[in-house]
Design an enzyme around this catalytic site. Structure first.
Site, PDB file in Angstrom:
ATOM      1  N   HIS A  12       0.825  -1.220   0.000  1.00 57.58           N
ATOM      2  CA  HIS A  12       0.000   0.000   0.000  1.00 57.58           C
ATOM      3  C   HIS A  12       0.859   1.271   0.000  1.00 57.58           C
ATOM      4  O   HIS A  12       0.427   2.308   0.506  1.00 57.58           O
ATOM      5  CB  HIS A  12      -0.971  -0.031   1.198  1.00 57.58           C
ATOM      6  CG  HIS A  12      -0.303  -0.099   2.540  1.00 57.58           C
ATOM      7  ND1 HIS A  12      -0.823  -0.813   3.594  1.00 57.58           N
ATOM      8  CD2 HIS A  12       0.839   0.464   3.006  1.00 57.58           C
ATOM      9  CE1 HIS A  12      -0.027  -0.680   4.647  1.00 57.58           C
ATOM     10  NE2 HIS A  12       0.987   0.097   4.313  1.00 57.58           N
ATOM     11  N   HIS A  59      -1.541   4.814   9.603  1.00 54.88           N
ATOM     12  CA  HIS A  59      -0.143   5.189   9.820  1.00 54.88           C
ATOM     13  C   HIS A  59      -0.058   6.493  10.607  1.00 54.88           C
ATOM     14  O   HIS A  59       0.529   7.463  10.142  1.00 54.88           O
ATOM     15  CB  HIS A  59       0.571   5.338   8.483  1.00 54.88           C
ATOM     16  CG  HIS A  59       0.601   4.092   7.652  1.00 54.88           C
ATOM     17  ND1 HIS A  59      -0.507   3.623   6.970  1.00 54.88           N
ATOM     18  CD2 HIS A  59       1.589   3.203   7.410  1.00 54.88           C
ATOM     19  CE1 HIS A  59      -0.180   2.509   6.323  1.00 54.88           C
ATOM     20  NE2 HIS A  59       1.075   2.234   6.578  1.00 54.88           N
ATOM     21  N   HIS A 194      10.384  -3.839   4.026  1.00 55.94           N
ATOM     22  CA  HIS A 194      10.787  -2.432   3.996  1.00 55.94           C
ATOM     23  C   HIS A 194      11.021  -1.883   5.391  1.00 55.94           C
ATOM     24  O   HIS A 194      10.413  -2.323   6.349  1.00 55.94           O
ATOM     25  CB  HIS A 194       9.810  -1.549   3.220  1.00 55.94           C
ATOM     26  CG  HIS A 194       8.412  -1.364   3.756  1.00 55.94           C
ATOM     27  ND1 HIS A 194       7.520  -2.396   3.928  1.00 55.94           N
ATOM     28  CD2 HIS A 194       7.725  -0.245   4.121  1.00 55.94           C
ATOM     29  CE1 HIS A 194       6.359  -1.925   4.344  1.00 55.94           C
ATOM     30  NE2 HIS A 194       6.452  -0.611   4.497  1.00 55.94           N
ATOM     31  N   GLU A 241       4.261  -5.429   8.397  1.00 57.91           N
ATOM     32  CA  GLU A 241       2.896  -5.227   7.849  1.00 57.91           C
ATOM     33  C   GLU A 241       2.355  -6.485   7.176  1.00 57.91           C
ATOM     34  O   GLU A 241       1.145  -6.705   7.137  1.00 57.91           O
ATOM     35  CB  GLU A 241       2.904  -4.100   6.804  1.00 57.91           C
ATOM     36  CG  GLU A 241       2.996  -2.706   7.392  1.00 57.91           C
ATOM     37  CD  GLU A 241       3.047  -1.628   6.326  1.00 57.91           C
ATOM     38  OE1 GLU A 241       2.882  -0.462   6.688  1.00 57.91           O
ATOM     39  OE2 GLU A 241       3.273  -1.922   5.121  1.00 57.91           O
TER      40      GLU A 241
HETATM   41  C1  DHB Z   1       6.112   3.494   2.302  1.00 55.72           C
HETATM   42  C2  DHB Z   1       5.604   2.210   2.490  1.00 55.72           C
HETATM   43  C3  DHB Z   1       4.555   1.992   3.368  1.00 55.72           C
HETATM   44  O1  DHB Z   1       4.009   0.777   3.624  1.00 55.72           O
HETATM   45  C4  DHB Z   1       3.992   3.056   4.019  1.00 55.72           C
HETATM   46  O2  DHB Z   1       2.936   2.825   4.793  1.00 55.72           O
HETATM   47  C5  DHB Z   1       4.499   4.335   3.859  1.00 55.72           C
HETATM   48  C6  DHB Z   1       5.547   4.549   2.998  1.00 55.72           C
HETATM   49  C7  DHB Z   1       7.213   3.779   1.375  1.00 55.72           C
HETATM   50  O3  DHB Z   1       7.856   2.851   0.902  1.00 55.72           O
HETATM   51  O4  DHB Z   1       7.425   4.950   1.049  1.00 55.72           O
HETATM   52 FE    FE Z   2       2.504   1.004   5.411  1.00 57.03          FE
END
Ligand code: DHB
Ligand code: FE
Length: 283
Positions: A12, A59, A194, A241
């Site tokens: 997302h 978030h 990530h 996540e």
């Molecule tokens: C990014 C990824 C995410 O899951 C999120 O919630 C906010 C930012 C990103 O990679 O920029």
């Molecule tokens: Fe996220």
């Protein structure tokens, strides 16, 4: 009775939404990611659900960090799109299904999952980007009603992966016991590996992601055995996540068919994937 016809796992990442909003999907940077979505989008356009249950995390946009429910359900008639600092995304209002929300709440609480209830919540990129991944050009309205299900993946201690799979199984039973003849899709959002800040910012673990993408279909139990610490260590602080995908997978039941998947590195700083699974009820 209600039936679950498909489940969609999807990242997302906000910039995926921004690429669509700003017509950059044909740019060299973005085209490979969006080309990867195309077969799944075509299939989903031919299998429209009445309602999508979207499992996601806020978030710190609608909720601040002073109050973080582990699991929650939205029970509103509609949800505004959150302003994340640049004004709300120019996408349709999200129409809810309060009656289905109520049914899910009662059934999940009766099964021992003490869900928090939101009668009002603005939905952030965690929910709207997956809707855009599903339907890139919604026009004035999304193709289906939406029930948001929220999970704490931000703040220690996040729920275990095992608890997420169990919640998904209970969610599946709750959906199938709904007396209306509706078709339901379940979205599991977030991931893949990530980490957005700190010394390990930019972390990507393709081996971990590929295994997860494989086992989410064939052996979700093995993913449910992975500890919270291992998700964070292997997939990054935000990579955890992907435990939300296990809620979607649990809801679909044992037998699923993989319609399509795609994996792309990077979208923003993140390993992005989507995987679409159909149940027998889709045919
Ligand atoms: C990014 C990824 C995410 O899951 C999120 O919630 C906010 C930012 C990103 O990679 O920029
Ligand atoms: Fe996220």
């Amino acid at each position: 009775m209600a039936e679950i016809i498909w489940g969609l796992a999807t990242s997302h990442v906000p910039s995926i939404g921004a690429a669509m909003d700003n017509e950059k999907t044909e740019d060299d940077l973005w085209k490979p990611l969006f080309d990867g979505y195309a077969p799944a989008r075509e299939w989903m356009a031919e299998h429209t659900p009445d309602v999508a249950i979207v499992v996601y995390n806020d978030h710190a946009n609608a909720l601040d960090m002073s109050f973080i429910p582990t699991f929650a359900i939205g029970a509103a008639e509609e949800y505004d799109v959150a302003d994340e600092g640049y004004g709300p995304r120019q996408v349709p209002q999200v129409v809810g299904d309060a009656e289905l929300s109520e049914h899910l709440l009662v059934n999940l609480v009766d099964e021992g999952f003490d869900m928090t209830v939101f009668h009002e919540i603005d939905v952030d990129h965690g929910l709207t980007v997956p809707l855009s991944v599903y339907t890139p050009d919604p026009g004035d309205s999304w193709p289906c009603r939406v029930v948001p299900m929220l999970v704490n993946v931000l703040h220690y201690p996040q729920p275990t992966a095992k608890r997420c799979l169990q919640l998904g199984e209970a969610l599946g039973r709750a959906i199938r016991s709904y007396p209306e003849d509706i078709k339901v899709a379940v979205f599991g959002t977030g991931g893949m590996s990530h980490q957005l800040s700190g010394e390990r910012a930019g972390l990507i673990n393709q081996e971990f992601d590929r295994n997860f993408l494989d086992k989410i279909e064939t052996d979700p139990q093995s993913l449910a055995e992975i500890s919270r610490a291992e998700y964070v260590e292997e997939a990054g602080a935000e990579g955890i996540e992907m435990i939300m995908w296990l809620i979607m997978r649990g809801a679909l039941g044992e037998k699923v068919r993989r319609v399509h998947d795609t994996y792309h590195v990077p979208a923003s700083n993140t390993a992005a994937a989507m995987a679409l699974f159909a149940t027998d009820a889709a045919e």
